[in-house]
Design an enzyme around this catalytic site. Structure first.
Site, PDB file in Angstrom:
ATOM      1  N   TYR A   1      -7.584   7.274   1.673  1.00 63.44           N
ATOM      2  CA  TYR A   1      -6.893   6.010   1.934  1.00 63.44           C
ATOM      3  C   TYR A   1      -7.895   4.899   2.239  1.00 63.44           C
ATOM      4  O   TYR A   1      -7.784   3.783   1.720  1.00 63.44           O
ATOM      5  CB  TYR A   1      -5.912   6.176   3.094  1.00 63.44           C
ATOM      6  CG  TYR A   1      -5.247   4.872   3.498  1.00 63.44           C
ATOM      7  CD1 TYR A   1      -4.418   4.191   2.617  1.00 63.44           C
ATOM      8  CD2 TYR A   1      -5.470   4.322   4.757  1.00 63.44           C
ATOM      9  CE1 TYR A   1      -3.821   2.988   2.978  1.00 63.44           C
ATOM     10  CE2 TYR A   1      -4.874   3.123   5.134  1.00 63.44           C
ATOM     11  CZ  TYR A   1      -4.052   2.465   4.234  1.00 63.44           C
ATOM     12  OH  TYR A   1      -3.470   1.268   4.593  1.00 63.44           O
TER      13      TYR A   1
ATOM     14  N   LYS B   1      -8.540   1.409   0.117  1.00 58.06           N
ATOM     15  CA  LYS B   1      -8.525   0.077   0.730  1.00 58.06           C
ATOM     16  C   LYS B   1      -9.856  -0.641   0.506  1.00 58.06           C
ATOM     17  O   LYS B   1      -9.890  -1.859   0.278  1.00 58.06           O
ATOM     18  CB  LYS B   1      -8.222   0.198   2.219  1.00 58.06           C
ATOM     19  CG  LYS B   1      -6.755   0.299   2.553  1.00 58.06           C
ATOM     20  CD  LYS B   1      -6.008  -0.972   2.171  1.00 58.06           C
ATOM     21  CE  LYS B   1      -4.625  -1.052   2.753  1.00 58.06           C
ATOM     22  NZ  LYS B   1      -3.934  -2.319   2.364  1.00 58.06           N
TER      23      LYS B   1
ATOM     24  N   TYR C   1       0.864  -1.177   0.000  1.00 59.22           N
ATOM     25  CA  TYR C   1       0.000   0.000   0.000  1.00 59.22           C
ATOM     26  C   TYR C   1       0.903   1.231   0.000  1.00 59.22           C
ATOM     27  O   TYR C   1       2.090   1.153   0.296  1.00 59.22           O
ATOM     28  CB  TYR C   1      -0.904   0.044   1.241  1.00 59.22           C
ATOM     29  CG  TYR C   1      -0.213   0.546   2.485  1.00 59.22           C
ATOM     30  CD1 TYR C   1      -0.311   1.883   2.875  1.00 59.22           C
ATOM     31  CD2 TYR C   1       0.576  -0.299   3.254  1.00 59.22           C
ATOM     32  CE1 TYR C   1       0.345   2.353   4.003  1.00 59.22           C
ATOM     33  CE2 TYR C   1       1.231   0.157   4.382  1.00 59.22           C
ATOM     34  CZ  TYR C   1       1.115   1.475   4.756  1.00 59.22           C
ATOM     35  OH  TYR C   1       1.769   1.940   5.860  1.00 59.22           O
TER      36      TYR C   1
END
Length: 220
Positions: A69, A73, A15
């Site tokens: 973020y 995800k 990530y």
């Protein structure tokens, strides 16, 4: 690489905060490669997929992210489920341990005076030791456990409370750690996110320790 090596298991931990291409598109690329080559996929996700509006989140809860973020995800989870239906999705929380995490480094810098800042009292997570998380991921991979798993420590702590535990473990001056409010600073993202890991703990042999245990003096 996956197509050439054809691994039995692929564990994707990649990530980059603020980078959709790595966090979301990258996860989709890995899942597509696993789908084409065969083998199992364990995808590591985050408690950032949740808004923090609920008292806690178990493995059945659907993502409701509130920052980029978390959205990346959540998109990664969607891609993994679509491309590899039998994959394992493992949501975790704040990762610490062995003194090597960013949070531990920040606490040391505050306690030694090499940096200034505050530790948030309204930013609550369920910290997990990196070794416990690694063991859980390997167990899930080896046993081929599909579906959503929550792998976090069995204790909800604020960033400030966690900082105090780190300072005590490392013999630092905890009085130099200043509390503050994340909400007051306008930092985007969920505040209190408590992962309910009950179902996952019933399935795993690996023990996910609370932070007060793995950060006790004499531990790392």
């Amino acid at each position: 690489m996956i197509g050439g090596f054809r691994p039995d298991v692929t564990i994707n931990v990649a990530y980059r905060s603020g980078d959709w291409a790595t966090t979301a598109d990258g996860a989709a690329n890995v899942a597509a490669a696993v789908a084409a080559s065969g083998g199992r996929l364990v995808h590591v996700s985050s408690d950032a997929v949740f808004s923090g509006d609920a008292p806690s989140y178990d493995e059945t809860c659907l993502p409701d992210p509130v920052n980029p973020y978390g959205a990346a995800k959540a998109a990664a989870e969607t891609a993994v489920r679509a491309l590899v239906p039998g994959a394992a999705i493992v949501r975790t929380s704040l990762i610490v341990g062995h003194g090597a995490s960013a949070h531990e480094a920040f606490v040391r810098s505050l306690a030694t005076g090499s940096a200034t800042g505050v530790l948030f009292t309204d930013d609550v997570r369920c910290p997990v030791h990196v070794s416990d998380l690694a063991a859980a991921l390997l167990e899930i991979a080896e046993r081929g456990l599909p579906g959503v798993h929550h792998a976090a420590g069995d204790q909800a702590l604020s960033r400030y409370e966690l900082g105090l535990l780190i300072a005590r473990r490392d013999g630092l001056d905890e009085k130099r750690l200043r509390p503050g409010l994340r909400a007051a600073g306008g930092v985007r993202g969920p505040l209190e996110v408590r992962l309910d890991c009950s179902a996952t703990r019933r399935r795993l042999h690996t023990r996910l320790r609370p932070a007060s245990e793995f950060l006790a003096p004499g531990h790392s």
